[in-house]
Structures are given as C-alpha cells and as structure tokens.
Motif scaffolding. Structure first.
Motif, PDB file in Angstrom:
ATOM      1  N   THR A 119      -6.835  20.646 -26.781  1.00 30.10           N
ATOM      2  CA  THR A 119      -6.693  19.386 -26.654  1.00 30.10           C
ATOM      3  C   THR A 119      -5.312  19.154 -26.087  1.00 30.10           C
ATOM      4  OG1 THR A 119      -5.918  18.629 -28.848  1.00 30.10           O
ATOM      5  CG2 THR A 119      -8.385  18.690 -28.196  1.00 30.10           C
ATOM      6  N   VAL A 120      -5.198  17.952 -25.366  1.00 28.99           N
ATOM      7  CA  VAL A 120      -4.077  17.484 -24.879  1.00 28.99           C
ATOM      8  C   VAL A 120      -3.635  16.121 -25.139  1.00 28.99           C
ATOM      9  CG1 VAL A 120      -3.866  19.061 -22.953  1.00 28.99           C
ATOM     10  CG2 VAL A 120      -4.776  16.858 -22.531  1.00 28.99           C
ATOM     11  N   PRO A 121      -2.464  15.579 -25.353  1.00 28.41           N
ATOM     12  CA  PRO A 121      -2.212  14.325 -25.511  1.00 28.41           C
ATOM     13  C   PRO A 121      -2.757  13.341 -24.526  1.00 28.41           C
ATOM     14  CG  PRO A 121      -0.178  15.573 -26.034  1.00 28.41           C
ATOM     15  CD  PRO A 121      -1.182  16.544 -25.325  1.00 28.41           C
ATOM     16  N   VAL A 122      -3.170  12.190 -24.938  1.00 34.23           N
ATOM     17  CA  VAL A 122      -3.637  11.285 -24.076  1.00 34.23           C
ATOM     18  C   VAL A 122      -3.527   9.754 -24.565  1.00 34.23           C
ATOM     19  CG1 VAL A 122      -6.179  11.226 -24.840  1.00 34.23           C
ATOM     20  CG2 VAL A 122      -5.663  10.657 -22.493  1.00 34.23           C
ATOM     21  N   ALA A 123      -3.462   8.798 -23.687  1.00 37.72           N
ATOM     22  CA  ALA A 123      -3.635   7.293 -24.264  1.00 37.72           C
ATOM     23  C   ALA A 123      -4.790   6.822 -23.938  1.00 37.72           C
ATOM     24  CB  ALA A 123      -2.379   6.582 -23.430  1.00 37.72           C
ATOM     25  N   LYS A 147     -14.075  17.063 -21.485  1.00 36.37           N
ATOM     26  CA  LYS A 147     -14.068  16.178 -20.897  1.00 36.37           C
ATOM     27  C   LYS A 147     -14.563  14.731 -22.134  1.00 36.37           C
ATOM     28  CE  LYS A 147     -15.041  16.884 -15.990  1.00 36.37           C
ATOM     29  NZ  LYS A 147     -15.703  16.548 -14.870  1.00 36.37           N
ATOM     30  N   ILE A 148     -13.942  15.024 -23.188  1.00 34.25           N
ATOM     31  CA  ILE A 148     -14.023  14.234 -24.331  1.00 34.25           C
ATOM     32  C   ILE A 148     -12.709  13.605 -25.027  1.00 34.25           C
ATOM     33  CG2 ILE A 148     -14.957  13.976 -26.784  1.00 34.25           C
ATOM     34  CD1 ILE A 148     -16.977  15.972 -25.816  1.00 34.25           C
ATOM     35  N   VAL A 149     -12.603  12.382 -25.236  1.00 35.43           N
ATOM     36  CA  VAL A 149     -11.547  11.821 -25.682  1.00 35.43           C
ATOM     37  C   VAL A 149     -11.552  11.797 -27.329  1.00 35.43           C
ATOM     38  CG1 VAL A 149     -10.307   9.560 -26.111  1.00 35.43           C
ATOM     39  CG2 VAL A 149     -11.335  10.078 -23.785  1.00 35.43           C
ATOM     40  N   LEU A 150     -10.732  12.128 -28.058  1.00 41.75           N
ATOM     41  CA  LEU A 150     -10.818  12.127 -29.562  1.00 41.75           C
ATOM     42  C   LEU A 150      -9.667  11.207 -29.968  1.00 41.75           C
ATOM     43  CD1 LEU A 150     -10.047  15.456 -31.764  1.00 41.75           C
ATOM     44  CD2 LEU A 150      -9.022  13.285 -32.201  1.00 41.75           C
ATOM     45  N   LEU A 151     -10.281  10.581 -31.017  1.00 43.40           N
ATOM     46  CA  LEU A 151      -9.469   9.434 -31.789  1.00 43.40           C
ATOM     47  C   LEU A 151      -9.868   9.638 -33.035  1.00 43.40           C
ATOM     48  CD1 LEU A 151     -11.031   6.431 -29.800  1.00 43.40           C
ATOM     49  CD2 LEU A 151      -9.011   7.561 -29.151  1.00 43.40           C
ATOM     50  N   GLU A 152      -8.499   9.643 -33.781  1.00 45.94           N
ATOM     51  CA  GLU A 152      -8.374   9.934 -35.204  1.00 45.94           C
ATOM     52  C   GLU A 152      -8.147   8.369 -35.707  1.00 45.94           C
ATOM     53  OE1 GLU A 152      -5.776  11.991 -38.615  1.00 45.94           O
ATOM     54  OE2 GLU A 152      -5.431  12.877 -36.785  1.00 45.94           O
ATOM     55  N   ILE A 153      -8.765   8.332 -36.888  1.00 49.15           N
ATOM     56  CA  ILE A 153      -8.504   7.081 -37.895  1.00 49.15           C
ATOM     57  C   ILE A 153      -8.158   7.395 -39.290  1.00 49.15           C
ATOM     58  CG2 ILE A 153      -9.690   5.629 -36.085  1.00 49.15           C
ATOM     59  CD1 ILE A 153     -12.105   5.354 -38.195  1.00 49.15           C
TER      60      ILE A 153
END
Length: 270
Positions: A119-123, A147-153
């Motif tokens: 994965t790479v950093p993304v806003a 092509k998936i955005v990952l969001l950690e909460i």
C-alpha cells in the motif's frame, strides 16, 4: 452447466459470503459469464474449467458489473465444491491474469495461498468520509494493484455500526474499485486481531459480506502494526465471517471453511 451457491468464510449456512460457482463444459465468452453473474446477483460468481494439467483449474471471477481479477470467497467456494467431489488434498487455480493460487485442505479447513501487495499513503476525500459517516480516521492508505482505498479507524464497534450513504459514496470518488474500513480488534466479546468491512459500489455490490481478496494487502498492513505474522480477521458485515491469515514474505495464507447450500444445473445461457 453444473452450478452451486456456496457460503464462504463460515461454518454455518446463510452466514459468510455466498458465491456462485459454475463449471462450463465448453468455452464461453466474458459477455456470457457477466450475464450469468448478473442472473445470480451475488457479489461474485466463479467460472471453473479443468486444464490439461492434473489438479490445475482455470478460474475467472465476475461481479454483476465486471470481471474481477482475484476473489477470495469465490476461490474458497470453488475449492469447497472440488474438494467435495475428489480425494485431492491440494489443487491449483490459475486466474485470468495467470496468477497461480495453490489451495489445500485439511479436514474441513481450506487454505488458499494468495500474493501480497503493498500500500502507499493517500489522502481520503472529505466527501468519501462523509458518505461513510466517519468524522475522523486514524490512517489512510491505498492499494494500487487492487484500486482500493484503506481507512483505519480506532473503534471496531463504530465499524460494525457504519451505515454508508451509497449514492453519496459512489459520487465521492472515481477510479477506484472500493473502500475498505478497518479497526483493531478491541471488543472483549471477539477474539480477533482486526476487523474490517468492504464497500464497493464502483465495481460490484454496495457491500461485500466477507472479502478474502483484500488480505493481499490488509494482512501486511496489520502485521506491520501488530508485529504478528499469524492473525485472526473478522468481517463485521451483517452476515459476518472470519478467517486466519498467515503472512510470509511474498504470500499470505488464508484459512477458513465454507458450506455448500445449493446445487443444480443452469439450462439456459448465452
């Protein structure tokens, strides 16, 4: 055409993620496969054919919207059917992108070997967070291969309670297949290292009940944070599902079970 519906990543029928599995007796085109996947209406349908090599099967995956390069639960579903019909303890699937997927079984457990991607950093766009109902996130990343955005909460209970606005979500981003929201496992009632949910109205259904393919990058993401190579993962969708993930340098092993819930014959197809 011999067909099945199999509930993957669960020991119980009507839990986990249902996948269609089809065994064409002759070559059929991508357009016909897509129409069949639309007829099933499941998140994915796998199409499996024997090759000239013993124990090696060609496999392709279709959502109701498009062909998918790799799908965990449909792979598990197809393996469950094949293992139920033979005495094999190991088979190989060869995807449309020529990725070799070794699959083995031990009693009712099935282990799939998948590749690992970075994965790479993304806003994350504010509109994306708003559509998911997330006021804030701990971290964001992107899997270029998937092509998936990952969001950690921070909270796994907040994750389970998410009720996205899917119309707004679809309009909040372009050029992606989906968005994965994940949290560390902190609820005492569950003995899991991390939880996750996957939303993909861009390429498939609104929410995938249980997703194995995302472990190609999610397992490495959590292994780095938790300093563990063997972890228990839980997908907190309405149907729920779970798997063990074991990370190696260039591969990840996913172990879980599946239940065949329907078998029959497709008698009309393009």
């Amino acid at each position: 055409m011999e067909t099945y519906i199999v509930d993957s990543f669960t020991t119980e029928p009507f839990k986990g993620n249902p996948a269609g599995v089809c065994f064409p007796q002759q070559e059929i085109g991508a357009e016909a496969m897509l129409k069949i996947a639309q007829e099933f209406g499941l998140s994915e349908t796998a199409f499996v054919r024997e090759t000239s090599a013993a124990g090696v099967y060609a496999i392709r995956y279709f959502s109701p919207k498009q062909e998918i390069p790799l799908c965990g639960h449909a792979t598990l579903a197809a393996a469950k059917v094949l293992f139920s019909q033979t005495l094999h303890t190991e088979i190989h699937f060869l995807t449309h992108e020529q990725v070799d997927l070794p699959i083995s079984r031990r009693a009712d457990d099935i282990t799939m070997t998948f590749p690992v991607y970075d994965t790479v950093p993304v806003a994350a766009p504010p509109a994306l967070l708003a559509a998911l109902g997330l006021p804030a996130v701990t971290n964001t990343a992107y899997s270029p291969k998937n092509k998936i955005v990952l969001l950690e909460i921070a909270d796994d209970q907040q994750l389970a309670a998410l009720r996205p606005d899917f119309a707004a979500l679809l309009q909040s981003h372009t050029g992606i297949n989906g968005v994965l929201v994940t949290a560390p496992g902190r609820t005492p009632a569950y003995d899991y290292d991390y939880h996750y949910r996957y939303f993909w109205p861009w390429a498939g259904t609104n929410e995938d009940p249980v997703t194995g393919g995302v472990q190609t990058f999610l397992a490495k993401y959590w292994a780095t944070r938790l300093h563990k190579s063997v972890m228990q993962a839980f997908q907190s969708s309405a149907r729920t599902g779970a798997m063990q993930v074991e990370l190696h340098a260039d591969k990840v092993l996913l172990t879980s079970q599946a239940r065949i819930v329907l078998e029959g014959r497709l008698v009309a197809f393009a």
